[in-house]
Design a protein around this motif. Structure first.
Motif, short mmCIF file in Angstrom:
data_model
loop_
_atom_site.label_atom_id
_atom_site.label_comp_id
_atom_site.label_asym_id
_atom_site.label_seq_id
_atom_site.Cartn_x
_atom_site.Cartn_y
_atom_site.Cartn_z
N GLY A 79 7.98 11.20 -0.83
CA GLY A 79 8.50 12.38 -1.52
C GLY A 79 8.23 13.69 -0.82
N HIS A 80 7.37 13.67 0.22
CA HIS A 80 7.03 14.88 0.96
C HIS A 80 7.83 14.97 2.26
N ALA A 81 7.65 16.10 2.95
CA ALA A 81 8.35 16.33 4.22
C ALA A 81 7.53 15.86 5.41
N ASP A 82 6.48 15.07 5.17
CA ASP A 82 5.60 14.64 6.27
C ASP A 82 6.37 13.95 7.39
N LEU A 83 7.15 12.95 7.03
CA LEU A 83 7.87 12.16 8.04
C LEU A 83 8.90 13.02 8.77
N THR A 84 9.68 13.80 8.05
CA THR A 84 10.74 14.58 8.69
C THR A 84 10.18 15.69 9.57
N TYR A 85 9.09 16.35 9.13
CA TYR A 85 8.46 17.37 9.97
C TYR A 85 7.91 16.75 11.25
N ASP A 86 7.27 15.59 11.10
CA ASP A 86 6.68 14.93 12.26
C ASP A 86 7.75 14.54 13.27
N ARG A 87 8.86 13.98 12.78
CA ARG A 87 9.93 13.55 13.69
C ARG A 87 10.67 14.73 14.30
N LYS A 88 10.83 15.81 13.53
CA LYS A 88 11.58 16.97 14.02
C LYS A 88 10.79 17.77 15.04
N THR A 128 3.85 3.18 1.93
CA THR A 128 4.27 4.14 2.95
C THR A 128 4.09 3.52 4.33
N ILE A 129 4.19 4.37 5.36
CA ILE A 129 3.93 3.96 6.75
C ILE A 129 3.09 5.02 7.42
N ASP A 130 2.44 4.65 8.54
CA ASP A 130 1.71 5.63 9.33
C ASP A 130 2.60 6.12 10.47
N ARG A 131 2.06 6.95 11.36
CA ARG A 131 2.86 7.55 12.44
C ARG A 131 3.40 6.52 13.40
N GLU A 132 2.75 5.35 13.47
CA GLU A 132 3.21 4.28 14.37
C GLU A 132 4.19 3.35 13.67
N GLY A 133 4.47 3.60 12.40
CA GLY A 133 5.43 2.79 11.67
C GLY A 133 4.83 1.58 10.98
N GLN A 191 -9.05 26.82 0.04
CA GLN A 191 -8.55 25.63 0.70
C GLN A 191 -9.59 24.51 0.65
N ARG A 192 -9.12 23.27 0.46
CA ARG A 192 -10.00 22.11 0.57
C ARG A 192 -9.30 21.10 1.49
N SER A 193 -9.28 21.46 2.76
CA SER A 193 -8.54 20.65 3.74
C SER A 193 -9.08 19.24 3.86
N ALA A 194 -10.35 19.04 3.53
CA ALA A 194 -10.94 17.70 3.62
C ALA A 194 -10.25 16.71 2.69
N ASP A 195 -9.59 17.20 1.64
CA ASP A 195 -8.87 16.32 0.73
C ASP A 195 -7.79 15.53 1.45
N TYR A 196 -7.32 16.03 2.60
CA TYR A 196 -6.19 15.42 3.29
C TYR A 196 -6.60 14.63 4.53
N LYS A 197 -7.90 14.63 4.86
CA LYS A 197 -8.34 13.97 6.09
C LYS A 197 -8.04 12.48 6.09
N ALA A 198 -8.26 11.82 4.95
CA ALA A 198 -8.08 10.37 4.88
C ALA A 198 -6.62 9.95 5.02
N ILE A 199 -5.69 10.86 4.77
CA ILE A 199 -4.26 10.50 4.83
C ILE A 199 -3.53 11.29 5.91
N SER A 200 -4.26 11.86 6.87
CA SER A 200 -3.63 12.73 7.87
C SER A 200 -2.65 11.99 8.76
N ASP A 201 -2.80 10.66 8.91
CA ASP A 201 -1.88 9.89 9.74
C ASP A 201 -0.88 9.09 8.91
N LEU A 202 -0.86 9.33 7.60
CA LEU A 202 0.08 8.64 6.72
C LEU A 202 1.14 9.61 6.23
N PHE A 203 2.32 9.08 5.94
CA PHE A 203 3.41 9.91 5.42
C PHE A 203 3.47 9.75 3.91
#
Length: 374
Positions: free
Chosen positions: A108-117, A306-311, A93-105
């Motif tokens: 094409g991914h399920a980021d937004l739908t998982y967050d809202r659900k 894209t948008i962040d968690r606050e829109g 795992q290289r979880s640090a690869d995702y730190k910079a975009i952790s608050d962005l959706f």
């Protein structure tokens, strides 16, 4: 019941998958397995090796051995009749690869739908929505393929199309010798060049995967909501990268007359197979031909909106290790899901009418035309 939870699948033969992309492990629990059956761990491992990352320059360079561990349900090489738990422990795992975009959706991914659900999500590689979850399906599907092989049923797949470039020849011997798992040696150079071009541009391409299920008996599938083709479509559409499924002639049948689309019958069986191996949702004994539309990999390094968690509007570029074309690794996953459906349908039919599932060996399928659906 087809599934008791969002992570389970099957009726007579049931599986539950667990784990996340950057968690401790990914695995599957198989239930409904009879006791005393030989358990070939290495045969399952071979299918996992076909799916694993880092196997060529055409897929993600993430290095994972994906060695399978048996946690329960097997003793001295045979099944005990109790649930079989299989797991692969994540190592690279290289979880640090995702730190910079952790608050962005990510588009094409399920980021937004998982967050809202759920109100919470694991941004590391997509968490539960990651394609890494499919290794659990491949492990269970490899077991199902073993059982089907003993019954004379073969499940195998290839990529018919890459980046809009379709192959016409079907050379099964070529499929596992090239990194794109395509079946046409003449089309391969252009297909590979298209993937390399997308990779150089920080982009990705899709493909069309085709699975053949051969050696089936007549009678698998249950009207009205347990139709074999319906279950195959559901199983294949549950793969995250898949956006469309067709059997036989598929969408081409919508542009035909009935006289052209129907499969005439002769003394030796159907004269063609545009139905794709099912009628009324029940297997005909002909090969079942399933095609999957595989989308381009969503994780690309090109800058996207894209948008962040606050829109709030933002730009995003997804770094890390990603497949320029996910289709080569979808092939063993598609085979697995088809095998799970067919094995479950076989056991279900066996329970309904003992002795009613026997392969139709007298029909000469090699002589049948139209196996590609037109």
């Amino acid at each position: 019941m087809l599934f008791d939870s969002p992570s389970s699948f099957g009726r007579t033969f049931r599986i539950v998958t667990f784990g996340e992309s950057h968690g401790s492990a990914v695995g599957v629990v198989m239930d409904g397995v009879k006791p005393g059956l030989p358990f070939d761990l290495e045969a399952i491992q071979r299918d996992l090796d076909r799916r694993r990352p880092g196997q060529s320059d055409m897929v993600t360079p993430r290095k994972e051995a994906d060695r399978l561990h048996v946690l329960s349900g097997v003793f001295e090489g045979r099944t005990t009749g109790h649930p079989i738990a299989l797991a692969v422990f994540n190592e690279n795992q290289r979880s640090a690869d995702y730190k910079a975009i952790s608050d962005l959706f990510r588009p094409g991914h399920a980021d937004l739908t998982y967050d809202r659900k759920y109100g919470i999500r694991d941004p590391r590689g997509g968490g539960r929505s990651s394609g890494r979850e499919t290794l659990a399906r491949v492990a269970a599907g490899a077991w199902a393929k073993q059982q089907l092989a003993a019954l004379g049923v073969m499940v195998r797949g290839f990529n018919r199309e890459i980046a809009g470039i379709a192959g016409s020849a079907l050379d099964w011997a070529f499929v596992e010798t090239n990194p794109l798992r395509v079946a046409d040696p003449e089309a391969f150079p252009a297909q590979r060049a298209a993937v390399e071009s997308a990779l150089a541009d920080g982009d990705s391409v899709g493909g069309v995967c085709e699975v053949w299920i051969e050696g089936l008996p007549v009678g698998l599938g249950d009207p009205a909501f347990g139709k074999l083709d319906g279950l195959l479509a559901l199983a294949c559409m549950s793969i995250g990268a898949v956006k469309g499924v067709e059997l036989g002639a598929g969408f081409a049948s919508a542009r035909r007359r009935g006289s052209e689309n129907n499969d005439p019958l002769g003394p030796g069986g159907p004269l063609k197979n545009d139905a794709g191996g099912t009628l009324g949702g029940i297997s005909t004994g002909a090969p079942v031909v399933v095609r999957l539309a595989v989308k381009p990999t969503s994780s690309i390094s090109k800058v996207q909106k894209t948008i962040d968690r606050e829109g709030h509007a933002a730009d995003i570029s997804t770094k890390g290790r990603h497949d320029p074309c996910i289709a080569p690794r979808v092939v063993p996953v598609a085979e697995a899901m088809c095998a799970l459906v067919v094995y479950d349908a076989w056991l279900t039919q066996q329970a309904l009418r003992e002795g009613s599932v026997a392969p139709v060996a007298e029909w000469d399928w090699d002589a049948i035309e139209g196996l590609f659906g037109g």
